[in-house]
Enzyme design. Sequence first.
Site, PDB file in Angstrom:
ATOM      1  N   LYS A  13       0.842  -1.203   0.000  1.00 16.49           N
ATOM      2  CA  LYS A  13       0.000   0.000   0.000  1.00 16.49           C
ATOM      3  C   LYS A  13       0.872   1.247   0.000  1.00 16.49           C
ATOM      4  CE  LYS A  13      -0.353  -0.048   5.050  1.00 16.49           C
ATOM      5  NZ  LYS A  13      -1.239  -0.103   6.230  1.00 16.49           N
ATOM      6  N   TYR A  60      16.572  29.847   6.544  1.00 16.64           N
ATOM      7  CA  TYR A  60      15.564  30.743   7.090  1.00 16.64           C
ATOM      8  C   TYR A  60      15.646  30.845   8.603  1.00 16.64           C
ATOM      9  CZ  TYR A  60      13.279  30.296   2.518  1.00 16.64           C
ATOM     10  OH  TYR A  60      12.990  30.314   1.177  1.00 16.64           O
TER      11      TYR A  60
END
Length: 373
Positions: free
Chosen positions: A38, A265
């Site tokens: 999956k 940042y």
Amino acid sequence: MTMQQGVLREAVIDVDAITENVRHLRALTGSEIIAVVKAAGYGHGAYRAAAAALRGGATRIGVSDIDEALALRRAGITAPLFAWLHAPGASFVEAVREEVELGISDIDQLLRAADAAHGERPAAVHLKIETGLSRNGIAPADWRMVFSEAARLERIGRLRVVGLFSHLSNTSVDDDRAALARFEEGVVIAASVGLNPPLRHLAATNAAIALPETRLGCVRIGIGLYGISPFDDRSSADLGLRPAMTLRGAVAAVRRVPAGTGVSYGYDHRTERETTLALVPLGYADGVPRQASGRGPVSINGRRFTVAGRIAMDQFVVDVGDHPVAVGDEVVLFGDPTLGVPAARDWADAAGTIDYEIVTRVGARVPRWEVRA
């Protein structure tokens, strides 16, 4: 090591590792293996993982939903496929036509599966017994009613009951044994109304390895397929498994900077002295967890470093000090730790999550390349 020119980032998938992991787990458990692929094979590629698992002796392929199963059929997987999570009111017609086995969690799903049968082809189903995980599954109060109706539908040729199954919490040995006892109660009730399907499956990788009484002759192997340990105190190598995915990028830029230079940042990291910064072109858009900013490990030229500052959408920075690093050098985020690189577990620890998530979240823009040992 220098990566191929023109490649920013890639996930290298060792398909032989998947095959060998299945062989090992088959021998260890003595059980039929349902290989769970999956979520795009936990990030490794669903078809790739399914084909490799079948080469290793898996007899069924498990996915979450019908669309995943149908995609594998279209890709050429002919082995039995099993899907267990369904949208409300979903049609089962195409699934039955393509011989996808359906996990059934309530009477409505059971009746819709029977309605989807056509011609000489009954709907093949696995009945899920709720044993305490509090997700889907037939509630204990409904066991006898649903099992009786399934038996009736099987007698008239609308259904073929392939299996009874459930799922464990892996909270503790006692909790899992209690769930096993509830499951066995359900099996007895099913038998009392005439249901004796060939498969019973309860254990996933954790219990398949650690709790032999839950094997029941058939186990669902998900994370172990990809060579990742489900245990906090045992590594993949301890279990005889080999990680199949290596996530890596190429150094995109190198910059020599003075002490006090801000990095990425927010300047969460400022250099303590003159140093070299290496730019790595992977970020949270590629599945690298931003929560691991300042903590995520990488290996460059065989040496371990840590992410410096914040992980951005497309890139992060590594402070390599005075160690020689050049544009194009390979940066391994995680792979097989026996080869001296970080493990997916290391990134999971840095991000406060589990290694299942680390491999599954690797983004679609990261190319996957197959290799064989």
